[in-house]
Design a protein around this motif. Structure first.
Motif, mmCIF file in Angstrom:
data_model
loop_
_atom_site.group_PDB
_atom_site.id
_atom_site.type_symbol
_atom_site.label_atom_id
_atom_site.label_comp_id
_atom_site.label_asym_id
_atom_site.label_seq_id
_atom_site.Cartn_x
_atom_site.Cartn_y
_atom_site.Cartn_z
ATOM 1 N N PRO A 1 -2.843 -21.312 5.250
ATOM 2 C CA PRO A 1 -1.420 -21.684 5.294
ATOM 3 C C PRO A 1 -0.905 -22.093 3.922
ATOM 4 O O PRO A 1 -1.555 -22.838 3.193
ATOM 5 N N GLY A 2 0.254 -21.561 3.572
ATOM 6 C CA GLY A 2 0.860 -21.880 2.289
ATOM 7 C C GLY A 2 0.546 -20.886 1.200
ATOM 8 O O GLY A 2 1.231 -20.864 0.166
ATOM 9 N N ASP A 3 -0.491 -20.052 1.397
ATOM 10 C CA ASP A 3 -0.826 -19.031 0.403
ATOM 11 C C ASP A 3 0.199 -17.901 0.429
ATOM 12 O O ASP A 3 0.796 -17.607 1.474
ATOM 13 N N LYS A 4 0.392 -17.262 -0.716
ATOM 14 C CA LYS A 4 1.268 -16.105 -0.781
ATOM 15 C C LYS A 4 0.582 -14.911 -0.122
ATOM 16 O O LYS A 4 -0.582 -14.612 -0.433
ATOM 17 N N PRO A 5 1.240 -14.223 0.805
ATOM 18 C CA PRO A 5 0.604 -13.083 1.473
ATOM 19 C C PRO A 5 0.339 -11.932 0.509
ATOM 20 O O PRO A 5 1.147 -11.646 -0.377
ATOM 21 N N GLU A 6 -0.795 -11.284 0.667
ATOM 22 C CA GLU A 6 -1.190 -10.184 -0.204
ATOM 23 C C GLU A 6 -0.539 -8.881 0.248
ATOM 24 O O GLU A 6 -0.441 -8.606 1.446
ATOM 25 N N THR A 7 -0.079 -8.084 -0.710
ATOM 26 C CA THR A 7 0.492 -6.777 -0.393
ATOM 27 C C THR A 7 -0.612 -5.829 0.072
ATOM 28 O O THR A 7 -1.634 -5.673 -0.591
ATOM 29 N N VAL A 8 -0.401 -5.207 1.223
ATOM 30 C CA VAL A 8 -1.320 -4.188 1.725
ATOM 31 C C VAL A 8 -0.770 -2.805 1.379
ATOM 32 O O VAL A 8 -1.495 -1.934 0.891
ATOM 33 N N GLU A 9 0.528 -2.627 1.617
ATOM 34 C CA GLU A 9 1.188 -1.351 1.317
ATOM 35 C C GLU A 9 2.615 -1.619 0.871
ATOM 36 O O GLU A 9 3.300 -2.475 1.445
ATOM 37 N N ASP A 10 3.052 -0.889 -0.127
ATOM 38 C CA ASP A 10 4.448 -0.950 -0.560
ATOM 39 C C ASP A 10 4.792 0.427 -1.123
ATOM 40 O O ASP A 10 4.327 0.807 -2.192
ATOM 41 N N TYR A 11 5.599 1.179 -0.382
ATOM 42 C CA TYR A 11 5.961 2.539 -0.778
ATOM 43 C C TYR A 11 7.477 2.621 -0.907
ATOM 44 O O TYR A 11 8.195 2.364 0.045
ATOM 45 N N PHE A 12 7.939 2.984 -2.090
ATOM 46 C CA PHE A 12 9.372 3.031 -2.369
ATOM 47 C C PHE A 12 9.726 4.372 -3.003
ATOM 48 O O PHE A 12 9.183 4.734 -4.050
ATOM 49 N N TYR A 13 10.647 5.101 -2.351
ATOM 50 C CA TYR A 13 11.131 6.382 -2.874
ATOM 51 C C TYR A 13 12.444 6.109 -3.604
ATOM 52 O O TYR A 13 13.518 6.093 -3.012
ATOM 53 N N SER A 14 12.313 5.881 -4.905
ATOM 54 C CA SER A 14 13.448 5.522 -5.754
ATOM 55 C C SER A 14 14.126 6.785 -6.294
ATOM 56 O O SER A 14 13.516 7.853 -6.369
ATOM 57 N N ARG A 15 15.390 6.652 -6.678
ATOM 58 C CA ARG A 15 16.156 7.757 -7.270
ATOM 59 C C ARG A 15 16.097 9.012 -6.383
ATOM 60 O O ARG A 15 15.928 10.134 -6.871
ATOM 61 N N LEU A 16 16.245 8.814 -5.101
ATOM 62 C CA LEU A 16 16.121 9.905 -4.135
ATOM 63 C C LEU A 16 17.296 10.874 -4.227
ATOM 64 O O LEU A 16 18.456 10.473 -4.229
ATOM 65 N N LYS A 17 16.967 12.178 -4.318
ATOM 66 C CA LYS A 17 17.961 13.248 -4.268
ATOM 67 C C LYS A 17 17.528 14.217 -3.175
ATOM 68 O O LYS A 17 16.454 14.825 -3.274
ATOM 69 N N SER A 18 18.347 14.338 -2.144
ATOM 70 C CA SER A 18 17.959 15.160 -1.001
ATOM 71 C C SER A 18 18.683 16.501 -0.984
ATOM 72 O O SER A 18 19.761 16.656 -1.564
ATOM 73 N N ASN A 19 18.049 17.475 -0.310
ATOM 74 C CA ASN A 19 18.586 18.825 -0.160
ATOM 75 C C ASN A 19 18.992 19.425 -1.507
ATOM 76 O O ASN A 19 20.130 19.868 -1.706
ATOM 77 N N VAL A 20 18.012 19.445 -2.415
ATOM 78 C CA VAL A 20 18.257 19.951 -3.770
ATOM 79 C C VAL A 20 17.951 21.449 -3.890
ATOM 80 O O VAL A 20 18.144 22.031 -4.951
ATOM 81 N N GLY A 21 17.477 22.059 -2.809
ATOM 82 C CA GLY A 21 17.232 23.496 -2.831
ATOM 83 C C GLY A 21 15.904 23.891 -3.447
ATOM 84 O O GLY A 21 15.832 24.873 -4.199
ATOM 85 N N LEU A 22 14.840 23.179 -3.134
ATOM 86 C CA LEU A 22 13.520 23.511 -3.660
ATOM 87 C C LEU A 22 13.042 24.850 -3.095
ATOM 88 O O LEU A 22 13.311 25.187 -1.941
ATOM 89 N N THR A 23 12.324 25.611 -3.916
ATOM 90 C CA THR A 23 11.839 26.932 -3.530
ATOM 91 C C THR A 23 10.325 27.006 -3.709
ATOM 92 O O THR A 23 9.688 26.057 -4.174
ATOM 93 N N ASP A 24 9.752 28.159 -3.368
ATOM 94 C CA ASP A 24 8.305 28.354 -3.537
ATOM 95 C C ASP A 24 7.871 28.094 -4.977
ATOM 96 O O ASP A 24 6.757 27.621 -5.220
ATOM 97 N N LYS A 25 8.736 28.388 -5.928
ATOM 98 C CA LYS A 25 8.404 28.215 -7.342
ATOM 99 C C LYS A 25 8.091 26.762 -7.676
ATOM 100 O O LYS A 25 7.279 26.466 -8.560
#
Length: 281
Positions: A246-270
């Protein structure tokens, strides 16, 4: 060919409508309608929520936000982002920043490491390259050429909690829902919704769950799902362990952040080809 395209578009539209109805049903405390055997994975997941919980369940507000995130993602065919990752692996906190390109169909991933291992490139395309992960290192290690690795093998999994086949916003969101379903019967779980949170310059809604005691298979006490308000897309997940005392800072197990997200940019096989001249393979 044209009729096949129409059928595919109709199925996609039906899926989006169904997930949208699922979110509405969760809000109203109603059951979701019958799910066809042809329903997509996210629709089945939404159906499980109402089958295994009620509208008055403590987790309903969290499920509602997560399902609305899946609905937004149903309109996203591809995206680019800066993937900022922190995860506990073998007792050590691994941190990295990676440029990511991801296409949903067929599932395709291109990664370029910023730190650590700056310059490392990774390509994975579902159904191609014999199911292997293609890796190009930098410096002395690059002399080995392009490596072909089992995505779930020890080399590819070194320093990772999950294989590359599980990377991405959709799987991130579905994994959170699965964890919440696992703890649905736990008593004294606290659920908070923060409608005006921020992550950097992003305005987000956040669902936070806090368990009262450890649960088998769930090492985290606290789980947070961040959904960008402007787009409705889930962009971050944080999981924190139970404090050692009790009182201890909880440890990070997972933290996943998708920053600067740009969606539907038209990616191709290339964008997922080692022959791309912009890549170092």
């Amino acid at each position: 060919m044209r009729s096949a395209r129409i059928t595919e578009d109709s199925q996609a539209l039906s899926r989006r409508r169904f997930v949208g109805r699922a979110a509405g049903c969760l809000a109203a405390g109603l059951s979701i309608p019958f799910v066809s055997r042809l329903a997509s994975a996210e629709v089945k997941l939404a159906a499980r929520i109402t089958a295994e919980t009620t509208g008055t369940h403590v987790l309903t507000p969290a499920f509602k936000l997560a399902v609305s995130g899946l609905e937004a993602l149903a309109n996203v065919k591809d995206y680019e982002a800066l993937f900022v990752r922190k995860e506990l692996v073998a007792g050590a906190l691994v941190q990295s920043q990676i440029e990511i390109k991801l296409r949903q169909e067929p599932f395709s991933v291109y990664l370029k490491f910023i730190e650590p291992n700056a310059g490392r490139e990774v390509i994975y395309v579902d159904g191609k390259n014999d199911g292997k992960l293609l890796v190009h290192e930098t410096g002395f290690a690059s002399l080995a050429g392009t490596l072909s690795l089992d995505p779930k093998g020890s080399l590819a999994m070194n320093g990772n909690r999950y294989p590359v086949t599980m990377i991405g916003l959709k799987t991130m969101t579905e994994t959170v829902i699965e964890k919440w379903l696992q703890v649905k019967n736990e008593k004294d779980t606290k659920v908070s919704i923060y409608p005006n949170a921020t992550v950097g310059d992003l305005s987000c809604k956040v669902a936070e769950t806090v368990l009262a005691k450890p649960v088998d298979g769930i090492p985290q006490q606290t789980c947070r799902l961040y959904v960008e308000k402007a787009t409705g897309i889930p962009v971050r997940v944080q999981s924190l362990a139970f404090p050692a005392k009790p009182g201890d800072k909880p440890e990070t197990v997972e933290d996943y952040f998708y920053s600067r997200l740009k969606s539907n940019v038209g990616l191709t096989d290339k964008d997922f080809d080692v022959e791309n001249p912009a890549y170092g393979f």
